[in-house]
Design a protein around this motif. Structure first.
Motif, short mmCIF file in Angstrom:
data_model
loop_
_atom_site.label_atom_id
_atom_site.label_comp_id
_atom_site.label_asym_id
_atom_site.label_seq_id
_atom_site.Cartn_x
_atom_site.Cartn_y
_atom_site.Cartn_z
N HIS A 112 11.71 14.88 26.43
CA HIS A 112 12.65 13.89 25.90
C HIS A 112 13.81 14.56 25.18
O HIS A 112 14.99 14.24 25.42
CB HIS A 112 11.90 12.95 24.95
N MET A 113 13.52 15.51 24.31
CA MET A 113 14.57 16.19 23.56
C MET A 113 15.48 17.01 24.48
O MET A 113 16.71 17.01 24.31
CB MET A 113 13.96 17.09 22.48
N ASN A 158 11.98 19.67 15.99
CA ASN A 158 11.83 19.86 17.44
C ASN A 158 12.04 21.32 17.82
O ASN A 158 12.75 21.65 18.77
CB ASN A 158 12.81 18.94 18.19
N ALA A 191 5.63 15.96 26.32
CA ALA A 191 6.41 14.73 26.53
C ALA A 191 7.60 14.65 25.58
O ALA A 191 8.72 14.31 25.98
CB ALA A 191 5.52 13.50 26.39
N THR A 192 7.38 14.97 24.30
CA THR A 192 8.49 14.90 23.35
C THR A 192 9.51 16.00 23.62
O THR A 192 10.72 15.80 23.44
CB THR A 192 8.00 15.00 21.89
N PRO A 201 -0.62 16.50 20.26
CA PRO A 201 -0.04 17.08 19.04
C PRO A 201 -1.07 17.66 18.06
O PRO A 201 -1.07 17.34 16.88
CB PRO A 201 0.70 15.89 18.43
N GLU A 243 3.56 18.61 15.74
CA GLU A 243 3.84 17.24 16.16
C GLU A 243 4.47 17.17 17.55
O GLU A 243 4.49 16.11 18.17
CB GLU A 243 4.77 16.56 15.14
N GLU A 244 4.98 18.29 18.05
CA GLU A 244 5.62 18.28 19.37
C GLU A 244 4.57 18.29 20.49
O GLU A 244 3.50 18.86 20.36
CB GLU A 244 6.53 19.49 19.53
N THR A 245 4.92 17.66 21.61
CA THR A 245 4.11 17.67 22.81
C THR A 245 5.03 17.94 24.00
O THR A 245 6.25 17.91 23.87
CB THR A 245 3.40 16.32 23.04
#
Length: 373
Positions: free
Chosen positions: A67-68, A98, A63-64, A55, A59-61
């Motif tokens: 997930h979303m 996101n 992996a996130t 990040p 803040e997003e990666t």
């Protein structure tokens, strides 16, 4: 109406041909998420979620984003009816931020919709250009290496160059570059490396006749940027500070910048990017299309976006072979005499090299309407 039956997710990874270095760190390998939406007629649309694996930019990666997509966005998409891609932003409105996850799937639906209408994406959104000017980024901590990169970019015809700076290297870098290249269109990107207390140091950069200084202060800041813009003559361009249409409106009302960098991934997709473009045009704010060290699918969407009339500054849209030995699209994006041709074919105008996509995929998921994974 769009009847979306399936969604495919491919997490891909590829090494860059050369490291991409800023004061925030160095990128040597790039991950991205390729999203394919398929309708009941078997037509596919492609998008790319451009988050990094760590990040450092937002803040997003990856992996996130996965997930979303897996747990929220794809189930919501498959359970709702959509008539037009403009509806996707409203569909996802109850899910906060996101933006890169949202943009990946929203842009895939734009590609699908344009193909269904047998229309190029650029024409569909109101673009009028048949070619767009290209700019490039110099990202290294070594000034001699920077000068070699600039020499190469000049030979390739790039029409605007950007150099990454920090408080530790700014004057040294810019002085050497201007000594060798006194008249090239040059801008500097600070990636939030400065504080308002550094106003004297930033004012000293006025002598280098920069097109702009991009995101000098904190990523969440509007107020201090407005103060800084009144103190320096170099135009400020906001990048990370602009993640929504409201952010763009606030920056304009406060006088926080004279230029905005619009990235679809950062603002939640093509519809939001177009709305920010329209707002900026109405308020005489210049805009340009930013890059994310992306693969060919995101680059193709950026080409379409940059055909809109407000994009008067060359964007960070480089040839496919600048970053990759082999991209995942056909044909490759190519810069010729500083320009990129805008495809006239339906959708994003590029084919997906499925063999190459499979070679660089490190994880894969398929979602079928009514069945889940």
């Amino acid at each position: 109406m769009l009847h979306i039956d399936r969604v495919h997710l491919s997490l891909i990874e590829m090494p860059l041909k050369k490291p991409f270095t800023t004061h925030l760190g160095t990128v040597k390998n790039r991950q991205s998420i390729i999203i394919e939406v398929i309708d009941s007629d078997g037509i596919s649309g492609f998008g790319e979620a451009v988050a990094f694996s760590s990040p450092w930019y937002t803040e997003e990666t990856t992996a996130t984003v996965l997930h979303m997509l897996n747990d929220f966005l794809i189930p919501k998409l498959l359970n709702e009816k959509i008539n037009h891609p403009q509806e996707v932003s409203r569909l996802f409105a109850s899910i906060r931020r996101n933006e890169m996850a949202k943009a990946g799937i929203e842009t895939a639906i734009w590609d699908l919709y344009a193909k269904k209408r047998d229309q190029s994406l650029s024409a569909l959104i109101g673009g009028s250009r048949t070619e767009i000017p290209a700019g490039a980024v110099v990202a290294t901590e070594d000034v001699l290496h920077a000068l070699r990169q600039i020499e190469l970019f000049q030979k390739q015809g790039y029409q605007r160059l950007k150099v990454k700076i920090s408080p530790e290297n700014d004057v040294r870098f810019l002085k050497e570059i201007r000594k060798e290249y006194p008249n090239i269109p040059l801008m500097a990107d600070a990636n939030s490396a400065y504080k308002l207390a550094d106003v004297d140091q930033l004012r000293a950069l006025d002598e280098f006749r920069l097109l702009m200084i991009e995101q000098p202060l904190a990523v969440t800041d509007m107020v201090d940027h407005a103060t800084l813009q009144r103190e320096i003559s170099t135009p400020i361009c906001l990048d990370e500070s602009i993640s929504s249409i409201h952010d763009a409106y606030s920056a304009i009302q406060l006088g926080s910048c004279k230029i905005m960098n619009i990235k679809m991934g950062r603002v939640g997709g093509l519809e939001n990017a177009k709305r920010i473009h329209d707002l900026c045009v109405d308020h005489q704010i210049q805009v340009w299309c930013g890059g994310m060290i992306e693969f060919g699918i995101s680059r193709a969407h950026n080409i379409a976006l940059a055909t809109l009339p407000g994009f008067t500054i060359p964007g960070d849209i480089v040839s496919s072979n600048h970053y990759w030995e082999e991209d995942i699209i056909e044909p490759f994006v190519e810069v010729k005499n500083g320009m990129i041709s805008v495809p006239a074919e339906a959708g994003i105008g590029f084919l997906i090299n499925r063999k190459r996509l499979k070679e660089v995929t490190i994880s894969y998921g398929e979602y079928i309407k009514g069945k889940g994974v």
